[in-house]
Enzyme design. Structure first.
Site, PDB file in Angstrom:
ATOM      1  N   PHE A   1      -5.143  13.933   3.585  1.00  0.00           N
ATOM      2  CA  PHE A   1      -5.244  12.475   3.693  1.00  0.00           C
ATOM      3  C   PHE A   1      -3.872  11.906   4.005  1.00  0.00           C
ATOM      4  O   PHE A   1      -2.944  12.038   3.185  1.00  0.00           O
ATOM      5  CB  PHE A   1      -5.775  11.926   2.366  1.00  0.00           C
ATOM      6  CG  PHE A   1      -6.026  10.442   2.337  1.00  0.00           C
ATOM      7  CD1 PHE A   1      -7.188   9.911   2.870  1.00  0.00           C
ATOM      8  CD2 PHE A   1      -5.108   9.584   1.751  1.00  0.00           C
ATOM      9  CE1 PHE A   1      -7.439   8.540   2.826  1.00  0.00           C
ATOM     10  CE2 PHE A   1      -5.344   8.208   1.695  1.00  0.00           C
ATOM     11  CZ  PHE A   1      -6.522   7.688   2.233  1.00  0.00           C
TER      12      PHE A   1
ATOM     13  N   LEU B   1      -1.892   8.698   4.613  1.00  0.00           N
ATOM     14  CA  LEU B   1      -1.659   7.253   4.621  1.00  0.00           C
ATOM     15  C   LEU B   1      -0.169   6.977   4.421  1.00  0.00           C
ATOM     16  O   LEU B   1       0.451   6.272   5.208  1.00  0.00           O
ATOM     17  CB  LEU B   1      -2.498   6.592   3.512  1.00  0.00           C
ATOM     18  CG  LEU B   1      -2.406   5.070   3.380  1.00  0.00           C
ATOM     19  CD1 LEU B   1      -2.800   4.369   4.674  1.00  0.00           C
ATOM     20  CD2 LEU B   1      -3.308   4.584   2.245  1.00  0.00           C
TER      21      LEU B   1
ATOM     22  N   ALA C   1       6.685   3.473   3.666  1.00  0.00           N
ATOM     23  CA  ALA C   1       5.527   2.684   3.221  1.00  0.00           C
ATOM     24  C   ALA C   1       4.592   3.517   2.360  1.00  0.00           C
ATOM     25  O   ALA C   1       3.839   4.345   2.862  1.00  0.00           O
ATOM     26  CB  ALA C   1       4.761   2.149   4.436  1.00  0.00           C
TER      27      ALA C   1
ATOM     28  N   SER D   1       3.186   2.191  -1.425  1.00  0.00           N
ATOM     29  CA  SER D   1       2.312   1.124  -1.931  1.00  0.00           C
ATOM     30  C   SER D   1       2.059   0.082  -0.845  1.00  0.00           C
ATOM     31  O   SER D   1       0.958  -0.464  -0.726  1.00  0.00           O
ATOM     32  CB  SER D   1       2.963   0.426  -3.130  1.00  0.00           C
ATOM     33  OG  SER D   1       3.362   1.351  -4.102  1.00  0.00           O
TER      34      SER D   1
ATOM     35  N   ARG E   1       1.315  25.654 -37.878  1.00  0.00           N
ATOM     36  CA  ARG E   1       2.765  25.592 -38.098  1.00  0.00           C
ATOM     37  C   ARG E   1       3.081  25.230 -39.556  1.00  0.00           C
ATOM     38  O   ARG E   1       2.766  24.138 -40.031  1.00  0.00           O
ATOM     39  CB  ARG E   1       3.352  24.538 -37.147  1.00  0.00           C
ATOM     40  CG  ARG E   1       4.816  24.257 -37.333  1.00  0.00           C
ATOM     41  CD  ARG E   1       5.666  25.367 -36.774  1.00  0.00           C
ATOM     42  NE  ARG E   1       7.081  24.986 -36.788  1.00  0.00           N
ATOM     43  CZ  ARG E   1       8.063  25.842 -36.603  1.00  0.00           C
ATOM     44  NH1 ARG E   1       7.802  27.130 -36.389  1.00  0.00           N
ATOM     45  NH2 ARG E   1       9.314  25.432 -36.626  1.00  0.00           N
TER      46      ARG E   1
ATOM     47  N   GLU F   1      -2.121   7.736  -5.273  1.00  0.00           N
ATOM     48  CA  GLU F   1      -3.332   6.929  -4.999  1.00  0.00           C
ATOM     49  C   GLU F   1      -3.294   5.566  -5.681  1.00  0.00           C
ATOM     50  O   GLU F   1      -4.265   5.138  -6.302  1.00  0.00           O
ATOM     51  CB  GLU F   1      -4.591   7.712  -5.402  1.00  0.00           C
ATOM     52  CG  GLU F   1      -4.786   8.948  -4.533  1.00  0.00           C
ATOM     53  CD  GLU F   1      -6.116   9.621  -4.760  1.00  0.00           C
ATOM     54  OE1 GLU F   1      -7.128   8.916  -4.860  1.00  0.00           O
ATOM     55  OE2 GLU F   1      -6.134  10.865  -4.847  1.00  0.00           O
TER      56      GLU F   1
HETATM   57  C1  LIG Z   1       2.518  14.726  -5.724  1.00  0.00           C
HETATM   58  C2  LIG Z   1       2.166  13.623  -4.772  1.00  0.00           C
HETATM   59  C3  LIG Z   1       1.110  13.795  -3.889  1.00  0.00           C
HETATM   60  C4  LIG Z   1       0.800  12.793  -2.955  1.00  0.00           C
HETATM   61  N1  LIG Z   1      -0.236  12.998  -2.068  1.00  0.00           N
HETATM   62  C5  LIG Z   1      -0.479  12.063  -1.108  1.00  0.00           C
HETATM   63  C6  LIG Z   1      -1.481  12.292  -0.094  1.00  0.00           C
HETATM   64  O1  LIG Z   1      -2.183  13.312  -0.102  1.00  0.00           O
HETATM   65  N2  LIG Z   1      -1.621  11.375   0.878  1.00  0.00           N
HETATM   66  C7  LIG Z   1      -0.881  10.221   0.933  1.00  0.00           C
HETATM   67  O2  LIG Z   1      -1.080   9.424   1.843  1.00  0.00           O
HETATM   68  N3  LIG Z   1       0.074   9.967  -0.017  1.00  0.00           N
HETATM   69  C8  LIG Z   1       0.294  10.866  -1.035  1.00  0.00           C
HETATM   70  N4  LIG Z   1       1.259  10.629  -1.983  1.00  0.00           N
HETATM   71  C9  LIG Z   1       2.043   9.405  -1.912  1.00  0.00           C
HETATM   72  C10 LIG Z   1       1.611   8.352  -2.924  1.00  0.00           C
HETATM   73  O3  LIG Z   1       0.368   7.820  -2.583  1.00  0.00           O
HETATM   74  C11 LIG Z   1       2.702   7.289  -2.969  1.00  0.00           C
HETATM   75  O4  LIG Z   1       3.810   7.893  -3.591  1.00  0.00           O
HETATM   76  C12 LIG Z   1       2.298   6.049  -3.737  1.00  0.00           C
HETATM   77  O5  LIG Z   1       1.364   5.323  -3.004  1.00  0.00           O
HETATM   78  C13 LIG Z   1       3.495   5.157  -4.065  1.00  0.00           C
HETATM   79  O6  LIG Z   1       4.245   4.895  -2.928  1.00  0.00           O
HETATM   80  P1  LIG Z   1       5.837   5.137  -2.941  1.00  0.00           P
HETATM   81  O7  LIG Z   1       6.094   6.482  -3.495  1.00  0.00           O
HETATM   82  O8  LIG Z   1       6.356   4.812  -1.593  1.00  0.00           O
HETATM   83  O9  LIG Z   1       6.400   4.113  -3.978  1.00  0.00           O
HETATM   84  P2  LIG Z   1       6.808   2.592  -3.681  1.00  0.00           P
HETATM   85  O10 LIG Z   1       5.673   1.921  -3.035  1.00  0.00           O
HETATM   86  O11 LIG Z   1       8.121   2.540  -3.001  1.00  0.00           O
HETATM   87  O12 LIG Z   1       6.948   2.046  -5.160  1.00  0.00           O
HETATM   88  C14 LIG Z   1       8.131   2.228  -5.950  1.00  0.00           C
HETATM   89  C15 LIG Z   1       7.917   1.546  -7.293  1.00  0.00           C
HETATM   90  O13 LIG Z   1       7.680   0.142  -7.079  1.00  0.00           O
HETATM   91  C16 LIG Z   1       6.454  -0.225  -7.667  1.00  0.00           C
HETATM   92  N5  LIG Z   1       5.764  -1.200  -6.836  1.00  0.00           N
HETATM   93  C17 LIG Z   1       5.458  -1.086  -5.515  1.00  0.00           C
HETATM   94  N6  LIG Z   1       4.760  -2.153  -5.121  1.00  0.00           N
HETATM   95  C18 LIG Z   1       4.627  -2.958  -6.195  1.00  0.00           C
HETATM   96  C19 LIG Z   1       4.009  -4.225  -6.411  1.00  0.00           C
HETATM   97  N7  LIG Z   1       3.356  -4.855  -5.437  1.00  0.00           N
HETATM   98  N8  LIG Z   1       4.076  -4.758  -7.657  1.00  0.00           N
HETATM   99  C20 LIG Z   1       4.721  -4.115  -8.661  1.00  0.00           C
HETATM  100  N9  LIG Z   1       5.328  -2.914  -8.512  1.00  0.00           N
HETATM  101  C21 LIG Z   1       5.272  -2.341  -7.284  1.00  0.00           C
HETATM  102  C22 LIG Z   1       5.641   1.046  -7.739  1.00  0.00           C
HETATM  103  O14 LIG Z   1       4.631   0.969  -8.743  1.00  0.00           O
HETATM  104  C23 LIG Z   1       6.700   2.082  -8.043  1.00  0.00           C
HETATM  105  O15 LIG Z   1       6.954   2.080  -9.409  1.00  0.00           O
HETATM  106  C24 LIG Z   1       1.553  11.596  -2.942  1.00  0.00           C
HETATM  107  C25 LIG Z   1       2.597  11.420  -3.857  1.00  0.00           C
HETATM  108  C26 LIG Z   1       2.899  12.410  -4.773  1.00  0.00           C
HETATM  109  C27 LIG Z   1       4.010  12.190  -5.747  1.00  0.00           C
END
Ligand SMILES: Cc1cc2nc3c(=O)[nH]c(=O)nc-3n(C[C@H](O)[C@H](O)[C@H](O)COP(=O)(O)OP(=O)(O)OC[C@H]3O[C@@H](n4cnc5c(N)ncnc54)[C@H](O)[C@@H]3O)c2cc1C
Length: 417
Positions: free
Chosen positions: A147, A149, A154, A156, A297, A395
């Site tokens: 998947f 996205l 980008a 969240s 324990r 997710e």
């Molecule tokens: C092990 C693992 C497997 C994954 N597998 C997939 C996959 O198969 N396919 C895929 O597409 N993605 C995958 N991901 C990515 C995952 O979906 C993203 O990491 C997630 O959506 C968060 O995005 P980011 O890491 O860019 O964090 P960011 O969006 O940069 O967020 C950083 C911080 O800011 C906070 N934040 C962001 N927006 C807001 C808001 N509007 N209000 C308040 N707080 C906010 C977040 O909660 C977080 O704490 C995976 C990630 C991991 C760690």
């Protein structure tokens, strides 16, 4: 002595009519089929996954034996309808199976989750031809999917993706040319095809109808796996980049309609209970393990379990596990009825938020209850603790879920009168 007047008993139900009863539609029992599924996956998890969990983490190698065990047990098509080779157990069936598996290995539970995450948009809006071509092989284990996205810029903020799809040039056949890099994709190395989201509209646009979902095959020119990540947990199922370098995608591989980004959201909404199940299972595994330990324990002339302070910590997590299960099973039940559109979002998000935060809390408690032993690799507690953290990120992070729940309350999608 005062005379107590005799008050005639007025029947609530008029004579002759059927008695009125409270609604009997709430049923907390699993159906016989789901109960049997739960038992059989529990046995499989105890026999095949529990003994392998530590090695999967230590080597980081994809556990093909576990995939084969899932295949033989017919667990790869739980979410697929029978006409596509699945068992029709739905999101609830997958949720129950994942809960059992996640008691021992979150990496193994992710393998089951991947039978639904990339498949969701195709199930929801794909053409019959796409379903036949790409979903049939999922249940048999012949093909796997990923998947795509998230991007480095980008996560969240899905509207900020930069992967582009432009119409194919004249003479190249009707279709699109995709370029960009998806990142952190689970199972990217093993997948045979990918659900990929790309901007078909103005790249600068943040409008949701500027984004379209495509099915992209691994074997096509221009498709490659980029770097794979070194993770703190959930090792064994790789996470990494999918590189798309001018990949020609036929028009027939557009999922739903051009600009149908809503699919991503609908697909992810329906997945909330499935991710939640990984959290519940992990929390259950951790609490059961720690509970056994503290009863053995010896300390202060008794066992650690004798202390009321310890019992209360166990009790608090036990309460949360049961609350998370109720939220999650209800969310799965909603999703199976197609109730994953906006008005149902808070109920789905609650399950994901609560169960995954619980996984972090429960595994933290398990480490604490074992003391130094819990911090060492001699016990699975440190592994659960590392694995749990990814669940509050993937997710839709916990903050994103809270935003969805909060907006649902503000919009009265979640209201109590
Ligand atoms: C092990 C693992 C497997 C994954 N597998 C997939 C996959 O198969 N396919 C895929 O597409 N993605 C995958 N991901 C990515 C995952 O979906 C993203 O990491 C997630 O959506 C968060 O995005 P980011 O890491 O860019 O964090 P960011 O969006 O940069 O967020 C950083 C911080 O800011 C906070 N934040 C962001 N927006 C807001 C808001 N509007 N209000 C308040 N707080 C906010 C977040 O909660 C977080 O704490 C995976 C990630 C991991 C760690």
């Amino acid at each position: 002595m005062p005379v107590v007047p005799v008050v005639p008993v007025v029947p609530v139900v008029p004579a002759g009519s059927a008695p009125r009863v409270a609604s009997s539609t709430v049923d907390f029992d699993l159906s016989p089929e789901l109960a049997e599924l739960q038992q059989s996956v529990r046995r499989l998890a105890q026999d095949k996954i529990k003994p392998r969990a530590r090695a999967i983490d230590a080597t980081g190698e994809y556990p093909t034996d576990i995939f084969e065990a899932f295949r033989q047990a017919d667990l790869l098509g739980l979410c697929l309808p029978t006409e596509l080779g699945g068992s029709g157990a739905g999101i609830l069936g997958l949720t129950i199976a994942i809960e059992e598996v996640a008691k021992y290995s979150n990496a193994a539970s992710l393998m089951l989750l991947l039978t639904r995450l990339p498949v969701g948009p195709v199930l929801i809006a794909g053409s019959d031809e796409q379903k036949q071509r790409y979903l049939q092989g999922i249940a048999t284990g012949k093909v796997r999917a990923g998947f795509g996205l998230s991007e480095a810029v980008a996560g969240s903020d899905v509207a900020g993706i930069q992967t582009r799809a432009v119409p194919s040039a004249a003479g190249e056949g009707e279709g699109w040319v995709l370029s960009g890099i998806k990142c952190w994709m689970s199972g990217v190395v093993e997948a045979d095809w990918y659900t990929v989201f790309a901007k078909t509209g103005d790249p600068a646009s943040r409008a949701h109808d500027s984004i379209t979902a495509f099915i992209v095959e691994r074997q096509w020119d221009g498709v490659s796996v980029g770097r794979t990540d070194h993770k703190m947990g959930v090792k064994g199922v790789d996470t990494g980049e999918l590189v798309l370098d001018n990949v020609h995608v036929p028009a027939a591989n557009v999922i739903g309609e051009v600009g149908g980004f809503r699919l991503a959201m609908l697909g992810l909404n329906a997945m909330r209970p499935v991710v939640a199940a990984r959290g519940i299972g992990l929390a259950e595994g951790a609490l059961m393990y720690a509970t056994e330990y503290v009863q053995q324990r010896q300390a202060f002339g008794g066992t650690i379990a004798d202390f009321q302070g310890i019992q209360w910590e166990i009790a608090k997590v036990a309460v949360d596990i049961e609350a998370a299960r109720l939220l999650t099973y209800r969310a799965a039940w909603l999703a199976d009825q197609g109730k994953f559109t906006k008005e149902h979002v808070p109920f789905l998000s609650m399950a994901k938020y609560f169960a995954t935060e619980l996984a972090v809390r429960a595994s933290g408690l398990a480490v604490q209850l074992l003391g130094a032993a819990g911090y060492m690799e001699d016990h699975p507690t440190e592994l659960w603790y590392r694995d749990a953290k990814q669940l509050t990120i993937v997710e839709g992070t916990s903050q994103v879920q809270l935003g969805l729940i909060g907006r649902g309350v503000l919009a009265h999608d979640l209201w109590w009168d």
